[in-house]
Design an enzyme around this catalytic site. Sequence first.
Site, mmCIF file in Angstrom:
data_model
loop_
_atom_site.group_PDB
_atom_site.id
_atom_site.type_symbol
_atom_site.label_atom_id
_atom_site.label_comp_id
_atom_site.label_asym_id
_atom_site.label_seq_id
_atom_site.Cartn_x
_atom_site.Cartn_y
_atom_site.Cartn_z
ATOM 1 N N LEU A 10 39.919 35.456 41.339
ATOM 2 C CA LEU A 10 38.938 36.740 41.281
ATOM 3 C C LEU A 10 37.821 36.406 40.173
ATOM 4 C CD1 LEU A 10 41.169 40.105 41.504
ATOM 5 C CD2 LEU A 10 40.101 38.695 43.363
ATOM 6 N N ALA A 58 42.489 52.531 52.291
ATOM 7 C CA ALA A 58 42.732 53.814 52.905
ATOM 8 C C ALA A 58 42.871 54.958 51.783
ATOM 9 C CB ALA A 58 43.609 53.775 53.915
ATOM 10 N N GLY A 62 43.751 45.318 50.072
ATOM 11 C CA GLY A 62 44.281 45.321 51.324
ATOM 12 C C GLY A 62 44.054 46.644 52.037
ATOM 13 N N GLY A 63 44.588 46.834 53.242
ATOM 14 C CA GLY A 63 44.288 47.886 54.081
ATOM 15 C C GLY A 63 44.800 49.482 53.456
ATOM 16 N N TRP A 90 40.824 30.683 55.945
ATOM 17 C CA TRP A 90 39.591 31.514 55.458
ATOM 18 C C TRP A 90 39.331 32.138 56.684
ATOM 19 C CZ3 TRP A 90 38.968 32.225 50.616
ATOM 20 C CH2 TRP A 90 39.490 31.143 49.554
ATOM 21 N N ASP A 114 48.316 36.402 47.950
ATOM 22 C CA ASP A 114 47.340 35.432 47.948
ATOM 23 C C ASP A 114 47.007 34.678 46.578
ATOM 24 O OD1 ASP A 114 46.324 36.293 50.519
ATOM 25 O OD2 ASP A 114 45.061 37.630 49.813
ATOM 26 N N GLU A 157 10.220 46.424 29.110
ATOM 27 C CA GLU A 157 8.737 46.617 28.713
ATOM 28 C C GLU A 157 8.185 45.723 27.383
ATOM 29 O OE1 GLU A 157 10.712 50.244 30.500
ATOM 30 O OE2 GLU A 157 11.225 48.773 28.874
#
Length: 590
Positions: free
Chosen positions: A238, A329, A324-325, A204, A234, A77
């Site tokens: 990051l 999960a 990862g998976g 990739w 990997d 503002e």
Amino acid sequence: MAFSLGTYRPPILCTAAINNNTNHSLEASYIRRAAELADKSAGFSSPHPNFGCVITTAQGKVAGEGYLYAQGTKPAEVMAVEAAGAGSRFATAYLNMEPGDCHGDHSAVSALVQAGISRVVVGMRHPLQHLRGNSIRALRSQGVQVDVLGEDLKSKASEEAQKTCLLVNAPIICRAASQVPFSVLKYAMTLDGKIAASSGHAAWISSKMSRNRVFELRGRSDAIIVGGNTVRKDNPRLTARHGGGHMPVRIVMTQTLNLPEEANLWDVSDVSTIVVTQRGARRSFQKLLASKGVEVVEFDILNPRDVMEYFHDRGYLSILWECGGTLAASAISAGVIHKVFAFVAPKIIGGKNAPSPVAELGMVEMSQALDLLDVCYEQVGPDMLISGFLQPLPDVTPVIPSVDETFAIDPTVTPHESSIIFFYKTWDPYGAFSNFSPHPIQMPDKNGDYATWSSVEHYYQAYKFSEVDDPLARDLVETIKSAKSPEEAARIGRSMQRQRHYLVRSDWDTVKIDVMYRALKCKFSIYPHLNSMLLSTAGSVLVEASPHDLFWGGGRDGEGLNYLGRLLMQLRSEFLGESSTSSESSCLAV
């Protein structure tokens, strides 16, 4: 963390409706513009929400715009009023969200009132209970007309505009309601649903354009979280790679702490890394990480819910999951994932044992599948980006009970002792006590000349390198002084202290408390409302509630030294003594 509004367009209305809703449609477009401006600061403004402001004249011309760049900088503002100048007189201000200045600071409201704004249109009320409605009431008490979308203005156009405001500040809305940071799961997969080949090779899958979008998502987050398997396979960095001042913290979640001794994430020269693990895991490796400057946090039972609640308590607003998976999960099952970003590449790799983005969830029928809400489809180079919410955005209308209200409902819930006042982030009720609060100070240099510093933190970080006979140190002081926000000043000062310790003044460890004290004294001397707020806490213990700063803060379990709280209590005692002396002098004069 907020997300790009993409190519959103208002709904097409029939001719008859246009005649009846022209004003609502026009005003909705200004609110959407305020939301677009607010979105520019995503990642920088944390822990604040994202604020944008558009000022229009009576003739409908945009006179000024502004947005909150980062915590500790001018409110949206104020920026808009300064840009509009005389055009603010009798104008209308459009805000994506009700102002939420830190406690005792009303600069946003004051800027609108003093500029002569006659009407304010608000996209949504503030989602935090202790701030909701405060600024709206303050504006109305000053004779300013305030209209809130969905309350005072109701139409299809207003409803769509308000939805845009909700999306821009989805992180703080979800955080306030769920008591965990807003979490986004990001992954890239092939057309046949694989995130790597059977060998584990994953570079990739997506295109360079998609990877650039990931860098953008990282830069809009407070932290990025991965599992131990990602670190082992990997070796990621990051980083955000956007060149801005905000760098998200890297978090590694690993139960066994079976991690390599050398990894890119252990380089904390530019950005911090936190490893969360099971209590007692590999004590010797924990010491190795600590020697590299990596923080290790232990949990009795390591699970995503407890980890997210911990980072909520540390003040994190948004977290990007790039795991990862298996961990994905677990996070979904724990109910801590709010949104999904899936990059689908037009590739097929096959493989019976090739990993998928989400491991076993225990579902055996398609009727159990989780449906995404508010799904968006976007082509990014050759890839398709599909995004959507796993959970609906919480309703911001209900009031989130305060601690005292909760105690009244359920006496088994014990509120904080009234004799202790905690503060940490600038959105806290006493957040203005923070050295990151947006209150410029004027401090003398070695020649006795006064210079203006944007915040206490700017001055404190720069002083580390002052009066050091080295041109690099002098340049560093100026760089910190010109930093756009306290967060950037702190990042520069801390990283340079680690990387170029020879530029730090030799007596820093012995003078830093006095430096902070002098800066705080200046701050609480030149701002009457801050002085009054500090004096109002007489009889209470002040605790800087940072769970990880064991010098200036109180620590997670009260193990910190709390020097910031101590200095504020010392100042309070001095101010009260001066007030008492002044009162006695007045009596003697009479």
